[in-house]
Design a protein around this motif. Sequence first.
Motif, PDB file in Angstrom:
ATOM      1  N   LEU A   1       2.207   8.589  -8.776  1.00 44.44           N
ATOM      2  CA  LEU A   1       2.988   7.547  -9.444  1.00 44.44           C
ATOM      3  C   LEU A   1       4.156   7.167  -8.553  1.00 44.44           C
ATOM      4  N   ASP A   2       4.393   5.877  -8.422  1.00 38.73           N
ATOM      5  CA  ASP A   2       5.515   5.402  -7.628  1.00 38.73           C
ATOM      6  C   ASP A   2       6.580   4.806  -8.545  1.00 38.73           C
ATOM      7  N   HIS A   3       7.827   5.180  -8.305  1.00 37.00           N
ATOM      8  CA  HIS A   3       8.945   4.502  -8.971  1.00 37.00           C
ATOM      9  C   HIS A   3       9.239   3.248  -8.156  1.00 37.00           C
ATOM     10  N   VAL A   4       9.001   2.076  -8.734  1.00 40.13           N
ATOM     11  CA  VAL A   4       9.188   0.810  -8.006  1.00 40.13           C
ATOM     12  C   VAL A   4      10.622   0.753  -7.473  1.00 40.13           C
ATOM     13  N   ILE A   5      11.595   0.923  -8.367  1.00 44.88           N
ATOM     14  CA  ILE A   5      12.978   1.139  -7.926  1.00 44.88           C
ATOM     15  C   ILE A   5      13.116   2.654  -7.800  1.00 44.88           C
ATOM     16  N   PRO A   6      13.341   3.154  -6.597  1.00 43.14           N
ATOM     17  CA  PRO A   6      13.342   4.613  -6.410  1.00 43.14           C
ATOM     18  C   PRO A   6      14.341   5.306  -7.328  1.00 43.14           C
ATOM     19  N   ARG A   7      13.943   6.499  -7.742  1.00 41.81           N
ATOM     20  CA  ARG A   7      14.824   7.269  -8.622  1.00 41.81           C
ATOM     21  C   ARG A   7      16.187   7.505  -7.981  1.00 41.81           C
ATOM     22  N   SER A   8      16.167   7.751  -6.667  1.00 45.97           N
ATOM     23  CA  SER A   8      17.417   8.031  -5.945  1.00 45.97           C
ATOM     24  C   SER A   8      18.357   6.818  -5.961  1.00 45.97           C
ATOM     25  N   ARG A   9      17.784   5.657  -6.343  1.00 44.37           N
ATOM     26  CA  ARG A   9      18.623   4.460  -6.365  1.00 44.37           C
ATOM     27  C   ARG A   9      18.740   3.897  -7.781  1.00 44.37           C
ATOM     28  N   GLY A  10      18.588   4.785  -8.739  1.00 42.82           N
ATOM     29  CA  GLY A  10      18.848   4.424 -10.130  1.00 42.82           C
ATOM     30  C   GLY A  10      17.631   3.996 -10.933  1.00 42.82           C
ATOM     31  N   GLY A  11      16.454   4.023 -10.317  1.00 45.00           N
ATOM     32  CA  GLY A  11      15.229   3.642 -11.034  1.00 45.00           C
ATOM     33  C   GLY A  11      14.886   4.667 -12.099  1.00 45.00           C
ATOM     34  N   SER A  12      14.430   4.197 -13.255  1.00 46.86           N
ATOM     35  CA  SER A  12      14.121   5.128 -14.337  1.00 46.86           C
ATOM     36  C   SER A  12      12.609   5.311 -14.470  1.00 46.86           C
ATOM     37  N   SER A  13      12.221   6.320 -15.253  1.00 43.59           N
ATOM     38  CA  SER A  13      10.799   6.580 -15.502  1.00 43.59           C
ATOM     39  C   SER A  13      10.379   5.808 -16.745  1.00 43.59           C
ATOM     40  N   THR A  14      10.011   4.559 -16.560  1.00 45.03           N
ATOM     41  CA  THR A  14       9.604   3.703 -17.673  1.00 45.03           C
ATOM     42  C   THR A  14       8.310   2.998 -17.292  1.00 45.03           C
ATOM     43  N   TRP A  15       7.668   2.414 -18.297  1.00 49.02           N
ATOM     44  CA  TRP A  15       6.436   1.643 -18.050  1.00 49.02           C
ATOM     45  C   TRP A  15       6.664   0.571 -16.989  1.00 49.02           C
TER      46      TRP A  15
ATOM     47  N   ASN B   1      11.962   5.886   0.010  1.00 49.26           N
ATOM     48  CA  ASN B   1      13.059   5.591  -0.922  1.00 49.26           C
ATOM     49  C   ASN B   1      13.524   4.141  -0.846  1.00 49.26           C
ATOM     50  N   GLN B   2      12.567   3.263  -0.559  1.00 47.10           N
ATOM     51  CA  GLN B   2      12.927   1.848  -0.426  1.00 47.10           C
ATOM     52  C   GLN B   2      12.446   1.031  -1.621  1.00 47.10           C
ATOM     53  N   PHE B   3      13.058  -0.126  -1.784  1.00 47.07           N
ATOM     54  CA  PHE B   3      12.515  -1.107  -2.716  1.00 47.07           C
ATOM     55  C   PHE B   3      11.270  -1.683  -2.061  1.00 47.07           C
TER      56      PHE B   3
ATOM     57  N   ARG C   1       0.900  -6.844  -9.455  1.00 47.04           N
ATOM     58  CA  ARG C   1       1.376  -7.542 -10.646  1.00 47.04           C
ATOM     59  C   ARG C   1       2.547  -6.767 -11.231  1.00 47.04           C
ATOM     60  N   GLU C   2       3.278  -7.435 -12.073  1.00 44.92           N
ATOM     61  CA  GLU C   2       4.457  -6.826 -12.666  1.00 44.92           C
ATOM     62  C   GLU C   2       4.034  -5.758 -13.676  1.00 44.92           C
ATOM     63  N   PRO C   3       4.532  -4.538 -13.530  1.00 43.76           N
ATOM     64  CA  PRO C   3       4.115  -3.499 -14.490  1.00 43.76           C
ATOM     65  C   PRO C   3       4.682  -3.734 -15.886  1.00 43.76           C
TER      66      PRO C   3
END
Length: 202
Positions: A130-144, A160-162, A172-174
């Motif tokens: 699973l990839d965090h689109v906005i990285p967790r280290s940069r404030g991305g949350s674990s959401t759909w 750790n990039q956008f 497509r947009e998740p």
Amino acid sequence: MSPRMEHEAGPTSRRAAGLFASAALHHDGNGNALHAPVLVLNASYEPINVCAARRALVLVLKGVAMTEEENGHFLHAARIAMRVPSVIRLLEYRRIPHQSRALSRKNILLRDRNTCQYCATVLSSSELTLDHVIPRSRGGSSTWENLVACCHPCNRHKGNQFPGEAGMKLMREPRAFNLHTSRHIMRLMGRSDDKWRKYLFY
Ligand SMILES: [Zn+2]
């Protein structure tokens, strides 16, 4: 499946689960049959979910659902043989919440159809992460909306990039996995299954 249903693990279901576990161990053919997808209908015959045959058998044994269609396989365990269902129907009508899926790795992969959302490669669940689109280290949350199926090479490349910073683009947009998504997936799966089709295309 609603969260309530997932937690209805009574003694019958535990017994059944144990039975199936030993069945899968002793009979090679049962392993796959138990993972075969089963269409779950509400008491009103409205298709509401897809689950593994093993789960469907537990629901039938518990008296929560009945078999509407069989898939032609038998489950042999101990001294009993059970017909493996292809379609089951809940005996009691359940109100299905608008968004009925729990956020989980399994459901993210199901939503994304086991396809890396950056390079479009279709892989088995174990080959995807699973990839965090906005990285967790940069404030991305674990959401759909911020989690997508991703292959390991893409995941390493992105780091750790956008996506834009890594020169990557989402297919497509998740979105959250809602009933509309479920229906769409059920129809895709049902195309190759005559027994499902009559419940899905009306
Ligand atoms: Zn990829």
